[in-house]
Design a protein around this motif. Structure first.
Motif: not given
Length: 286
Positions: A133-151
């Protein structure tokens, strides 16, 4: 301190068990990250790592630290809360097993939606649904410690406008898809104002929540406890019902009804019954 933790003062976190708290069936989206965990609080990407009675928080700005303190309820006086627990064998065992487990303060809509999707599901499946649900409909946010995309968890408006019951079924929700979609539409339209309920009495909040599709007494009590901080709320699911019958009514031939059990727990477990419930629940599952 791991390479991912900022070199700054840690947060004091006495009498706290981070891994147990995250594994206790309250929230379902935090991911292991080295020696810590990465997740999203509201729409804020956060990494937390526990070392003894300290938490290393990334990012380590004042706002994030404040959010982490609030989210993980580091202000709760656990020893005072423990003193309200009944002194019986089941509760003593649960307390010994769960010391340091804290009740997470969850965002209102995220808590409502998560517990609607959790009905009749195991933790692994709930976690998969949450991430989808997060990946399809949530707002992406960037993890500042790794550059990974979280939602972030999708807002009710996002589900109401961008999803459908059929689309949510594709996320693995099964029969819950219609319930979640209906609840998202109701909240997005303001038919149930979750924010306005924060200052209402427990019974008013309970009745309003039960108007949402997919929310019955058990889920309403979960939302009262985990989102609204009504710590006397005592959700009764299959696990807890077994615990209550086995430990507190072992010789009773005729099973108590759910309303009878609810009256019993309200009187017996007192003002922090929700904490007692979570400890009994986690101990029984493990």
């Amino acid at each position: 301190m791991s390479r991912n933790a900022q070199r700054a003062e840690p947060l004091p976190a006495p009498l706290f068990n981070l891994p147990m708290t995250l594994a206790s069936g309250q929230v379902f989206h935090w991911l292991p990250d080295g020696n810590g965990f990465a997740g999203v609080i509201g729409d804020r990407p956060v990494r937390v790592e526990q070392q003894g009675e300290c938490l290393w928080v990334t990012p380590n700005d004042a706002t994030t630290r404040e959010e982490v303190c609030r989210y993980f309820a580091l202000d709760h006086p656990l020893e005072t809360i423990y003193a309200t627990f009944p002194d019986d064998p089941a509760m003593r065992e649960a307390l010994a097993f769960c010391r340091g487990l804290r009740l997470i303060r969850q965002p209102l809509w995220e808590c409502v939606a998560t517990f609607i999707t959790s009905a009749m599901k195991q933790v692994k499946h709930i976690s998969q649904i949450s991430h989808t649900l997060r990946q399809r409909y949530g707002r992406p946010v960037t993890a500042p410690w790794s550059g990974q995309t979280l939602y972030a968890y999708p807002a009710p408006e996002a589900l109401a406008e961008q999803a459908s019951e059929a689309a949510l079924r594709e996320c693995g929700l099964g029969f819950r898809a219609g319930k979640l979609y209906g609840a998202a539409v109701a909240v997005a339209r303001g038919e149930v104002d979750l924010q306005a309920l924060e200052h209402e009495p427990d019974d008013v909040v309970f009745k309003a929540l039960c108007r949402l599709p997919g929310v019955g007494p058990k889920i309403a009590h979960c939302i009262l406890l985990f989102a609204y901080g009504r710590y006397a709320a005592f959700p009764i699911d299959v696990w807890i019902e077994r615990v209550l019958r086995h430990h507190y009514f072992p010789r009773r031939r005729k099973a108590l009804t759910l309303p009878q059990l609810q009256r019993f727990v309200a009187q017996y477990f007192g003002p922090y019954g929700g904490y007692a419930q979570q400890y009994l629940f986690h101990h029984a599952r493990n």
